[in-house]
Design a protein around this motif. Structure first.
Motif, PDB file in Angstrom:
ATOM      1  N   ARG A 155     -12.356 -12.792  43.251  1.00  0.00           N
ATOM      2  CA  ARG A 155     -12.542 -11.341  43.198  1.00  0.00           C
ATOM      3  C   ARG A 155     -11.352 -10.651  42.535  1.00  0.00           C
ATOM      4  O   ARG A 155     -11.519  -9.693  41.770  1.00  0.00           O
ATOM      5  N   TYR A 156     -10.132 -11.159  42.797  1.00  0.00           N
ATOM      6  CA  TYR A 156      -8.944 -10.569  42.158  1.00  0.00           C
ATOM      7  C   TYR A 156      -9.040 -10.722  40.643  1.00  0.00           C
ATOM      8  O   TYR A 156      -8.851  -9.764  39.892  1.00  0.00           O
ATOM      9  N   ASP A 158     -12.455 -17.495  47.079  1.00  0.00           N
ATOM     10  CA  ASP A 158     -13.302 -16.338  46.772  1.00  0.00           C
ATOM     11  C   ASP A 158     -12.453 -15.090  46.569  1.00  0.00           C
ATOM     12  O   ASP A 158     -12.727 -14.261  45.700  1.00  0.00           O
ATOM     13  N   TRP A 159     -11.371 -14.994  47.317  1.00  0.00           N
ATOM     14  CA  TRP A 159     -10.421 -13.891  47.168  1.00  0.00           C
ATOM     15  C   TRP A 159      -9.816 -13.899  45.777  1.00  0.00           C
ATOM     16  O   TRP A 159      -9.748 -12.898  45.089  1.00  0.00           O
ATOM     17  N   LEU A 203      -0.782 -18.143  45.869  1.00  0.00           N
ATOM     18  CA  LEU A 203      -1.799 -18.014  46.906  1.00  0.00           C
ATOM     19  C   LEU A 203      -1.361 -18.842  48.113  1.00  0.00           C
ATOM     20  O   LEU A 203      -0.978 -20.003  47.960  1.00  0.00           O
ATOM     21  N   TRP A 231      -1.139  -9.004  48.416  1.00  0.00           N
ATOM     22  CA  TRP A 231      -2.142  -8.618  49.414  1.00  0.00           C
ATOM     23  C   TRP A 231      -2.256  -9.695  50.483  1.00  0.00           C
ATOM     24  O   TRP A 231      -2.344 -10.876  50.165  1.00  0.00           O
ATOM     25  N   THR A 232      -2.264  -9.295  51.731  1.00  0.00           N
ATOM     26  CA  THR A 232      -2.381 -10.242  52.832  1.00  0.00           C
ATOM     27  C   THR A 232      -3.447  -9.752  53.796  1.00  0.00           C
ATOM     28  O   THR A 232      -3.535  -8.554  54.060  1.00  0.00           O
ATOM     29  N   LYS A 233      -4.279 -10.678  54.278  1.00  0.00           N
ATOM     30  CA  LYS A 233      -5.354 -10.273  55.176  1.00  0.00           C
ATOM     31  C   LYS A 233      -5.510 -11.278  56.305  1.00  0.00           C
ATOM     32  O   LYS A 233      -5.276 -12.478  56.121  1.00  0.00           O
ATOM     33  N   THR A 243     -12.659 -18.971  51.492  1.00  0.00           N
ATOM     34  CA  THR A 243     -12.331 -17.546  51.499  1.00  0.00           C
ATOM     35  C   THR A 243     -11.154 -17.272  50.570  1.00  0.00           C
ATOM     36  O   THR A 243     -11.149 -16.294  49.811  1.00  0.00           O
ATOM     37  N   ALA A 244     -10.173 -18.161  50.576  1.00  0.00           N
ATOM     38  CA  ALA A 244      -9.015 -17.998  49.680  1.00  0.00           C
ATOM     39  C   ALA A 244      -9.464 -18.075  48.223  1.00  0.00           C
ATOM     40  O   ALA A 244      -9.065 -17.252  47.391  1.00  0.00           O
ATOM     41  N   SER A 246      -2.805 -14.830  51.826  1.00  0.00           N
ATOM     42  CA  SER A 246      -1.992 -13.889  51.047  1.00  0.00           C
ATOM     43  C   SER A 246      -2.009 -14.263  49.573  1.00  0.00           C
ATOM     44  O   SER A 246      -1.936 -15.441  49.214  1.00  0.00           O
ATOM     45  N   LEU A 247      -2.140 -13.248  48.732  1.00  0.00           N
ATOM     46  CA  LEU A 247      -2.113 -13.448  47.286  1.00  0.00           C
ATOM     47  C   LEU A 247      -0.995 -12.611  46.684  1.00  0.00           C
ATOM     48  O   LEU A 247      -0.991 -11.385  46.810  1.00  0.00           O
TER      49      LEU A 247
END
Lengths: 414, 414
Positions: free
Chosen positions: A409-410, A405-406, A351, A382-384, A402-403, A374-375
């Motif tokens: 969710r993953y 929480d990302w 991460l 995935w990068t946002k 946010t990281a 990015s994960l």
């Protein structure tokens, strides 16, 4: 039962410290079917403490007092309690033994031997043990009013409140009213949005209340039901909770006291996956949160706080050309960081975050608050891009949350 | 002038929201030579509000009330104010015009159209304009006691307090009193020790008070002087401050609002030296604090959160043999980490920590709380063993603070 609270301390009355004890007591009482009728705060002045005690006693069945039990000269609560209730202040042998024993145990926590001042307790009182600090609490009964005296240190106060005061009072409530709260912790939407989504769920006239308390960067939704029986309370609470869940879906990351760190830790633990971190603008904040959970060494391998470009190149193998061409704050560099740390650490998940926390450093097309997360995982990377606003610290906190929480969710998808 | 504050709201009395208004008012009053004598909080209950007002009025020259001026049914302060002071509640044209005008302006901010409830104001009162919200404040005089009523929304309350209430009260203080506070932030000794060292400095009879407020892991010493003139205040404050400094010497790391992070940042900046970090048990906490300061990229190069042995070997070049022979938590490994990160990062200073934060992981001779801190610099490498007690998080925080304080002391010597 009419319950009042009294907080004692010049630091409170002068606004140097925010009084959190009053809120803690109020919350815990509510959880046990009681509520505070009135709260008072006075400074470290014996006359003021005495006057407050007498005044509150006039229309309370119980008073919970916090603060002013410390070892220093400006700690006057015990003496005031004695004066207010016509008792003598005497050296209490049990309290004295506790102070000495505790001073010894805490010695390494930079606490030194204390004098006997903290063992001076009013007569005709019951001691309230303090498992973590030197100051004993005590309680007494005066003209039909229970008075509880606890130290002001929040962690000590909380323990003693739960172990002694709450149970003592709960046993004496008649008729029994049942109050239950359900706490739902939310990250993502703004208050107004949540408020709108939850319209109509609260039914105060039936004893079902809904509160939204914003604690940056997350918010807590409190559902509170009050009725005569457990069943009646559950009948109010459960459908409401269900409705809240349906309307907020993925935004609810935890219930009760769990933080996002606990949730992510549990998911990582359960998934059997290992994690490594590469942080730029958060400067170690994510690693610090991950490692705050006991046992995190089982799934957290390492973190790289790559503030300089050199570090990104050497620690993560980010190509020099990429840094020059796209810049350190870019989607490509973020994914290179995530893939890089995943590879060097040999972890399942990598991460990475890179961004501009400000206040300076914003550039054309990349204002302060621009962040890439990015994960990198076995099944892809995935990068946002995000744009956060606020102070430097707020942007850093929003990025870390946010990281996390990302990641949550993953892991939930898998 | 005896001033009291009253906060109104079920959300406060139920612990859903922490009352920050009381603290804001207290701070602002102190800044203007006044202080709160007592604070009270009650819920949204008309009888409770009335009783509180009457009780406070008995021994106050002024009462500042916040909350309960909103548009909803549970906002009862205006009506309670009217009842408590024998006034009628009437539709106030100015207030009505303001509510309408403001509702229109705020419409875009998701504020629903309000009815005239907020324009119902007690008779014989003076309106307090609210430049940012719909709720007008008002003040009145009752039996020689000034009563001010302000909305509970902190931002609105603060503006109205400063623009109207403070000046109104300040003009009426006779004789004019000047109050100044000096804040000294201390890390290292315990409260009792500090209290003993500072014995005799406070002279309450002269208007010079000394308060010690413990905020783990540091504490704040507040010197507060009150007198008739600036000169008289300074004459009390300066010698006392001097005395405190002499008695506490190196323990005072900052004055005012500065934290240890700010101080270390300033010293690093001034020294022109660069820093790199290697953290084990603190898991990035030190890096996170260092990078919380804007501009830290000028002196902070990188950090390594080397949780696993592999990471210590690969990122820092710690010899495998050393790890096997001495263990990851050892003096030798700590200095190897400090020297290692200093070398790989090419920084002037390398700071490293390794330890057992617990709750598990303690071993024979190295109980939970055992921590080694090492600082590698051009002029040598210093390593020290510490034994902290407390929870996992307390041990991590004490480790981070002690490491930062160590760095501070090193930079001060140079």
């Amino acid at each position: 039962m009419r319950i009042s609270t009294l907080s004692v301390g010049d630091e409170l009355i002068c606004g140097e410290t925010t009084d959190t004890n009053a809120g803690t007591i109020a919350t815990m009482l509510v959880e046990h079917g009681m509520r505070v009728q009135r709260h008072m705060t006075v400074g470290d002045s014996e006359p003021d403490i005495i006057e407050a005690l007498l005044e509150l006693a006039r229309n309370s069945d119980a008073i919970i007092v916090t603060g002013g039990l410390g070892p220093t000269a400006d700690d006057l609560t015990a003496r005031a309690a004695a004066r207010a209730t016509g008792r003598r202040l005497v050296l209490n042998d049990h309290a004295r033994a506790h102070v000495r024993d505790m001073s010894a145990r805490l010695a390494s926590l930079l606490v030194c031997p204390l004098n006997d001042k903290q063992a001076m307790i009013p007569t005709k009182t019951t001691l309230i043990p303090n498992p973590t600090g030197t100051a004993c609490g005590f309680h007494l009964m005066n003209n039909g009013c229970f008075m509880f005296f606890l130290p002001g240190v929040p962690s000590e106060m909380r323990l003693m409140l739960r172990s002694s005061v709450i149970t003592f009072l709960a046993d004496r409530i008649t008729p029994k009213r049942v109050i239950r709260s359900l706490l739902l912790n939310v990250f993502g939407p703004c208050e107004a949005e949540v408020d709108e989504l939850l319209t109509g769920i609260a039914r105060p006239e039936l004893g079902l209340r809904l509160g939204i308390c914003v604690t940056f960067p997350w918010m807590r939704i409190t559902l509170r039901a009050e009725a005569d029986s457990e069943d009646a309370v559950e009948a109010l609470l459960q459908p409401a909770a269900q409705a809240v869940r349906e309307r907020l879906q993925g935004y609810i990351y935890a219930t009760g006291e769990d933080g996002i760190d606990d949730v992510v830790a549990e998911l990582l633990q359960g998934s059997g996956r290992t994690l490594a971190l590469a942080e730029s603008c958060t400067g170690g904040m994510i690693a610090q949160r991950i490692t705050s959970i006991p046992g995190s060494s089982r799934y957290f391998l390492e973190g790289a706080v790559t503030y300089s470009n050199e570090a990104k190149i050497r620690q993560l193998g980010v190509p020099v050309a990429l840094l020059e061409e796209k810049g350190a704050v870019s989607s490509d560099v973020a994914s290179a960081m995530a893939k890089g740390i995943r590879q060097v650490a040999g972890s399942d998940l990598g991460l990475a975050v890179t961004g501009i926390a400000g206040p300076d450093g914003g550039v054309e097309g990349k204002p302060v608050g621009t962040v890439f997360i990015s994960l990198a995982a076995p099944d892809g990377c995935w990068t946002k891009r995000f744009l956060f606003s606020g102070s430097r610290e707020e942007i850093r906190i929003l990025t870390a949350w946010t990281a996390l929480d990302w990641l949550r969710r993953y892991l939930l998808m898998k």
